[in-house]
Design a protein around this motif. Sequence first.
Motif, PDB file in Angstrom:
ATOM      1  N   PRO A  68      10.717  27.670  60.152  1.00 51.13           N
ATOM      2  CA  PRO A  68      11.412  26.895  59.115  1.00 51.13           C
ATOM      3  C   PRO A  68      12.903  27.212  59.064  1.00 51.13           C
ATOM      4  O   PRO A  68      13.337  28.315  59.416  1.00 51.13           O
ATOM      5  CB  PRO A  68      10.706  27.329  57.824  1.00 51.13           C
ATOM      6  CG  PRO A  68      10.094  28.649  58.132  1.00 51.13           C
ATOM      7  CD  PRO A  68       9.762  28.629  59.594  1.00 51.13           C
ATOM      8  N   SER A  69      13.687  26.233  58.611  1.00 46.03           N
ATOM      9  CA  SER A  69      15.131  26.399  58.535  1.00 46.03           C
ATOM     10  C   SER A  69      15.690  25.469  57.471  1.00 46.03           C
ATOM     11  O   SER A  69      15.117  24.419  57.176  1.00 46.03           O
ATOM     12  CB  SER A  69      15.775  26.067  59.896  1.00 46.03           C
ATOM     13  OG  SER A  69      17.187  26.116  59.825  1.00 46.03           O
ATOM     14  N   GLY A  70      16.800  25.871  56.882  1.00 40.15           N
ATOM     15  CA  GLY A  70      17.518  24.975  55.979  1.00 40.15           C
ATOM     16  C   GLY A  70      17.056  25.057  54.539  1.00 40.15           C
ATOM     17  O   GLY A  70      16.152  25.816  54.181  1.00 40.15           O
ATOM     18  N   THR A  71      17.691  24.240  53.709  1.00 35.58           N
ATOM     19  CA  THR A  71      17.432  24.249  52.265  1.00 35.58           C
ATOM     20  C   THR A  71      16.870  22.917  51.768  1.00 35.58           C
ATOM     21  O   THR A  71      16.913  22.621  50.575  1.00 35.58           O
ATOM     22  CB  THR A  71      18.732  24.563  51.507  1.00 35.58           C
ATOM     23  OG1 THR A  71      19.734  23.588  51.846  1.00 35.58           O
ATOM     24  CG2 THR A  71      19.250  25.952  51.842  1.00 35.58           C
ATOM     25  N   GLY A  72      16.333  22.100  52.671  1.00 38.63           N
ATOM     26  CA  GLY A  72      15.818  20.799  52.273  1.00 38.63           C
ATOM     27  C   GLY A  72      14.702  20.874  51.249  1.00 38.63           C
ATOM     28  O   GLY A  72      14.608  20.021  50.342  1.00 38.63           O
ATOM     29  N   TYR A  73      13.850  21.883  51.375  1.00 39.38           N
ATOM     30  CA  TYR A  73      12.745  22.047  50.428  1.00 39.38           C
ATOM     31  C   TYR A  73      13.292  22.275  49.021  1.00 39.38           C
ATOM     32  O   TYR A  73      12.890  21.598  48.055  1.00 39.38           O
ATOM     33  CB  TYR A  73      11.894  23.220  50.905  1.00 39.38           C
ATOM     34  CG  TYR A  73      10.593  23.495  50.178  1.00 39.38           C
ATOM     35  CD1 TYR A  73      10.159  22.740  49.101  1.00 39.38           C
ATOM     36  CD2 TYR A  73       9.786  24.561  50.595  1.00 39.38           C
ATOM     37  CE1 TYR A  73       8.955  23.020  48.464  1.00 39.38           C
ATOM     38  CE2 TYR A  73       8.579  24.850  49.966  1.00 39.38           C
ATOM     39  CZ  TYR A  73       8.177  24.081  48.890  1.00 39.38           C
ATOM     40  OH  TYR A  73       6.990  24.369  48.266  1.00 39.38           O
ATOM     41  N   VAL A 131       6.660  23.530  55.118  1.00 40.07           N
ATOM     42  CA  VAL A 131       7.935  23.171  54.496  1.00 40.07           C
ATOM     43  C   VAL A 131       8.194  21.674  54.627  1.00 40.07           C
ATOM     44  O   VAL A 131       8.624  21.013  53.669  1.00 40.07           O
ATOM     45  CB  VAL A 131       9.078  23.984  55.132  1.00 40.07           C
ATOM     46  CG1 VAL A 131      10.438  23.463  54.666  1.00 40.07           C
ATOM     47  CG2 VAL A 131       8.933  25.464  54.789  1.00 40.07           C
ATOM     48  N   ILE A 132       7.919  21.118  55.798  1.00 37.21           N
ATOM     49  CA  ILE A 132       8.093  19.677  56.012  1.00 37.21           C
ATOM     50  C   ILE A 132       7.210  18.888  55.052  1.00 37.21           C
ATOM     51  O   ILE A 132       7.646  17.909  54.414  1.00 37.21           O
ATOM     52  CB  ILE A 132       7.779  19.320  57.477  1.00 37.21           C
ATOM     53  CG1 ILE A 132       8.876  19.849  58.394  1.00 37.21           C
ATOM     54  CG2 ILE A 132       7.597  17.813  57.654  1.00 37.21           C
ATOM     55  CD1 ILE A 132       8.552  19.755  59.871  1.00 37.21           C
ATOM     56  N   ALA A 133       5.946  19.311  54.921  1.00 39.16           N
ATOM     57  CA  ALA A 133       5.000  18.596  54.058  1.00 39.16           C
ATOM     58  C   ALA A 133       5.412  18.680  52.592  1.00 39.16           C
ATOM     59  O   ALA A 133       5.414  17.669  51.871  1.00 39.16           O
ATOM     60  CB  ALA A 133       3.600  19.176  54.250  1.00 39.16           C
ATOM     61  N   HIS A 134       5.776  19.862  52.127  1.00 41.66           N
ATOM     62  CA  HIS A 134       6.132  20.035  50.721  1.00 41.66           C
ATOM     63  C   HIS A 134       7.431  19.291  50.392  1.00 41.66           C
ATOM     64  O   HIS A 134       7.565  18.709  49.312  1.00 41.66           O
ATOM     65  CB  HIS A 134       6.273  21.521  50.402  1.00 41.66           C
ATOM     66  CG  HIS A 134       4.978  22.262  50.387  1.00 41.66           C
ATOM     67  ND1 HIS A 134       4.525  22.967  49.294  1.00 41.66           N
ATOM     68  CD2 HIS A 134       4.015  22.406  51.342  1.00 41.66           C
ATOM     69  CE1 HIS A 134       3.355  23.519  49.571  1.00 41.66           C
ATOM     70  NE2 HIS A 134       3.027  23.197  50.820  1.00 41.66           N
ATOM     71  N   THR A 135       8.366  19.298  51.319  1.00 41.63           N
ATOM     72  CA  THR A 135       9.612  18.572  51.114  1.00 41.63           C
ATOM     73  C   THR A 135       9.345  17.078  50.973  1.00 41.63           C
ATOM     74  O   THR A 135       9.888  16.416  50.066  1.00 41.63           O
ATOM     75  CB  THR A 135      10.573  18.836  52.283  1.00 41.63           C
ATOM     76  OG1 THR A 135      10.814  20.244  52.394  1.00 41.63           O
ATOM     77  CG2 THR A 135      11.894  18.110  52.084  1.00 41.63           C
ATOM     78  N   LEU A 168      -4.584  12.515  52.199  1.00 39.10           N
ATOM     79  CA  LEU A 168      -3.224  13.022  52.142  1.00 39.10           C
ATOM     80  C   LEU A 168      -2.272  11.892  51.735  1.00 39.10           C
ATOM     81  O   LEU A 168      -2.414  10.750  52.180  1.00 39.10           O
ATOM     82  CB  LEU A 168      -2.835  13.572  53.517  1.00 39.10           C
ATOM     83  CG  LEU A 168      -1.684  14.566  53.601  1.00 39.10           C
ATOM     84  CD1 LEU A 168      -1.957  15.791  52.738  1.00 39.10           C
ATOM     85  CD2 LEU A 168      -1.462  14.974  55.054  1.00 39.10           C
ATOM     86  N   ALA A 169      -1.307  12.219  50.897  1.00 38.84           N
ATOM     87  CA  ALA A 169      -0.310  11.219  50.506  1.00 38.84           C
ATOM     88  C   ALA A 169       0.389  10.664  51.742  1.00 38.84           C
ATOM     89  O   ALA A 169       0.759  11.423  52.649  1.00 38.84           O
ATOM     90  CB  ALA A 169       0.707  11.847  49.557  1.00 38.84           C
ATOM     91  N   GLY A 170       0.594   9.349  51.774  1.00 36.78           N
ATOM     92  CA  GLY A 170       1.173   8.699  52.947  1.00 36.78           C
ATOM     93  C   GLY A 170       2.476   9.323  53.425  1.00 36.78           C
ATOM     94  O   GLY A 170       2.632   9.616  54.613  1.00 36.78           O
ATOM     95  N   PRO A 171       3.462   9.553  52.521  1.00 34.22           N
ATOM     96  CA  PRO A 171       4.723  10.139  52.979  1.00 34.22           C
ATOM     97  C   PRO A 171       4.548  11.531  53.591  1.00 34.22           C
ATOM     98  O   PRO A 171       5.266  11.898  54.526  1.00 34.22           O
ATOM     99  CB  PRO A 171       5.556  10.206  51.698  1.00 34.22           C
ATOM    100  CG  PRO A 171       4.992   9.142  50.814  1.00 34.22           C
ATOM    101  CD  PRO A 171       3.520   9.135  51.105  1.00 34.22           C
ATOM    102  N   VAL A 172       3.599  12.291  53.079  1.00 37.61           N
ATOM    103  CA  VAL A 172       3.352  13.629  53.615  1.00 37.61           C
ATOM    104  C   VAL A 172       2.708  13.525  54.995  1.00 37.61           C
ATOM    105  O   VAL A 172       3.112  14.215  55.947  1.00 37.61           O
ATOM    106  CB  VAL A 172       2.463  14.440  52.659  1.00 37.61           C
ATOM    107  CG1 VAL A 172       2.110  15.794  53.267  1.00 37.61           C
ATOM    108  CG2 VAL A 172       3.154  14.618  51.309  1.00 37.61           C
ATOM    109  N   ALA A 173       1.702  12.664  55.104  1.00 33.78           N
ATOM    110  CA  ALA A 173       1.027  12.496  56.386  1.00 33.78           C
ATOM    111  C   ALA A 173       2.006  12.044  57.471  1.00 33.78           C
ATOM    112  O   ALA A 173       1.976  12.540  58.604  1.00 33.78           O
ATOM    113  CB  ALA A 173      -0.116  11.494  56.248  1.00 33.78           C
TER     114      ALA A 173
END
Length: 391
Positions: free
Chosen positions: A70-75, A280-284, A50-55
Amino acid sequence: MEQIPHGSPDDPNPLRRLSLEQLRRRTSIKWREYPADVLPLWVAEMDVPLAGPVARAVTDAVAIGDTGYPSGTGYAEALASFASDRWGWDTIAVERTRLVPDVMLGIVEVLKLITDPGDTVVVNCPVYNPFYLFVEHMQRRVVEAPFDRRARIDPTALEEAFRQAVRDGRRAAYLLCSPHNPTGTVHTAAELAAVAALADRHGVRVVADEIHAPVVSRSARFVPYLTVPGGERGFSLMSASKAWNLAGLKAALAIAGPAAAGDLERMPPEVGHGPSHLGVIAHTAAYRDGGAWLDAVLDGLDDNRRLLGELLAKHLPGVRHLPGDGTYLAWLDFRSLGLGDDPSAVLVERARVALHPGPPFGTGGAGHARLNLATSPEVLTEAVRRIADAL
């Protein structure tokens, strides 16, 4: 088989950092569908850590118990920034996006907005087989527009498919795979503008599956459909899933062109309840901070594309392959070897190498198989050697 050489954990190429022993600890479908003596080069999962920032983003969320809804528009904001930097696409408006569970389910929801049961959805074949399965499950009719001999969009075939689609005065959609799975074709700006003109002429709405958009060779250029003249009435479905190997962390975005915003507003709010908050956190994090990791993967994939061409020329000259610039998939034509409609069934039995069967990809799939390039050069070499020895 576990003795196949591999790179070190410090190798700059993420495709060379994991051994087969490490990969076989995974419990995803790629590593559980076949016995342990089979090399799995079939489903679209990458053999990468897994990519470091995602992990870090996911483990930080778990550490504080941030596992709710999930919440918000960060993605959407992260994708907009990524699209601007990578493709010069500066017109993604957050208000014209909707969170959806994944790209295919997002496609289903968009098609519900612009077609009715009994209407037609046009696809280019051979194409990603869930296009057929999901569309038919929705009680829509699939009409095929075959690619030409160079694995590119054939305007004549596409126009004829559009004519068939709207012949009875019904609504119709065109489900565009861009970059194309399984051929790896990266459509040009001119080709996409021609698509938009044809769609406008016949009243067909375009829905672009652009999940592989970040996975394009360094020598090619991805063109977002919504950026071409006439693309304003279309839709795009995007996700970090393929480029950062996040299929198990589900989240995607539906994006409407300016003239399709009213349609997207009719999407039921409950659709946005399906994505995973951790997804959502991971994809963002992938779009926001995973660019350097992605570049290393793209370099490794370019090397593997060249390597596959060399291996086929040397060991399997009877296998025809038109290299594509997009995705990490290779579409192989085994017809001259007389292995029947589904060569993958022969290969898994004789060579202990699993490729994806060709027939489910529709017209043009018989006699073909899809190979996943997103593995180490050593595994790719061993797979071709096994096939050559078996045949």
